[in-house]
Write a protein that holds these residues in place. Sequence first.
Motif, short mmCIF file in Angstrom:
data_model
loop_
_atom_site.label_atom_id
_atom_site.label_comp_id
_atom_site.label_asym_id
_atom_site.label_seq_id
_atom_site.Cartn_x
_atom_site.Cartn_y
_atom_site.Cartn_z
N SER A 12 -7.52 6.68 -1.42
CA SER A 12 -7.44 5.84 -2.60
C SER A 12 -6.09 5.15 -2.64
CB SER A 12 -7.64 6.68 -3.86
OG SER A 12 -7.44 5.89 -4.99
N PRO A 13 -6.09 3.86 -2.86
CA PRO A 13 -4.80 3.13 -2.88
C PRO A 13 -4.09 3.18 -4.22
CG PRO A 13 -6.58 1.59 -3.18
CD PRO A 13 -7.23 2.96 -2.97
N HIS A 14 -4.57 4.02 -5.15
CA HIS A 14 -4.02 3.98 -6.51
C HIS A 14 -2.52 4.23 -6.56
CE1 HIS A 14 -4.50 8.33 -6.11
NE2 HIS A 14 -3.68 8.46 -7.13
N SER A 16 -0.28 3.34 -4.43
CA SER A 16 0.49 2.19 -3.96
C SER A 16 0.25 0.94 -4.80
CB SER A 16 0.15 1.89 -2.49
OG SER A 16 -1.22 1.56 -2.37
N ILE A 17 -0.81 0.95 -5.61
CA ILE A 17 -1.13 -0.23 -6.42
C ILE A 17 -0.58 -0.11 -7.83
CG2 ILE A 17 -3.02 -1.51 -7.50
CD1 ILE A 17 -4.64 -0.99 -4.98
N TRP A 18 -0.83 1.02 -8.47
CA TRP A 18 -0.44 1.17 -9.88
C TRP A 18 1.03 1.50 -10.01
CZ3 TRP A 18 -3.79 -0.66 -13.12
CH2 TRP A 18 -5.14 -0.63 -12.79
N LYS A 19 1.68 0.81 -10.90
CA LYS A 19 3.08 1.07 -11.23
C LYS A 19 3.12 1.59 -12.67
CE LYS A 19 4.54 -0.81 -7.40
NZ LYS A 19 3.88 -0.14 -6.32
#
Length: 133
Positions: A12-14, A16-19
């Motif tokens: 899941s890229p969460h 690296s995506i969510w700040k």
Amino acid sequence: MASARPTVRPLSPHLSIWKWKVHMAASIFHRVSGNALAFGALLLFGWWLFAAASGKEAYATFHEVATGWFGMLVGVGLSWMFWQHLLGGVRHLVMDGGTGYDLKTSKTVATLVFVGAAVMTALTWALILMKGN
């Protein structure tokens, strides 16, 4: 027949995506503060009730800890959790009504929840300490 190779699944890229944003933190802290209040109330009131039922010596120990520096620290923490949860709940209630979803309003109100909780905690403890004198 099963494959000898393990299946490689995508991660899941969460992360690296969510700040971290203030409105996301406000929602997370709303949940955390509710759980902390439930746990703190069970622990604090359970100990108080047990001490009161156990006699003068047990209650004196409870009173000494509760009014000492550690008890005050726990009290401030629980007070902040109370105000954080209350103001966060009002924020969620307003949002459940369908307003406050635009990014600027959401960030502003979430920031006000944190600031309001800190201010209300300070006012609460100022009143408590003034009444003690």
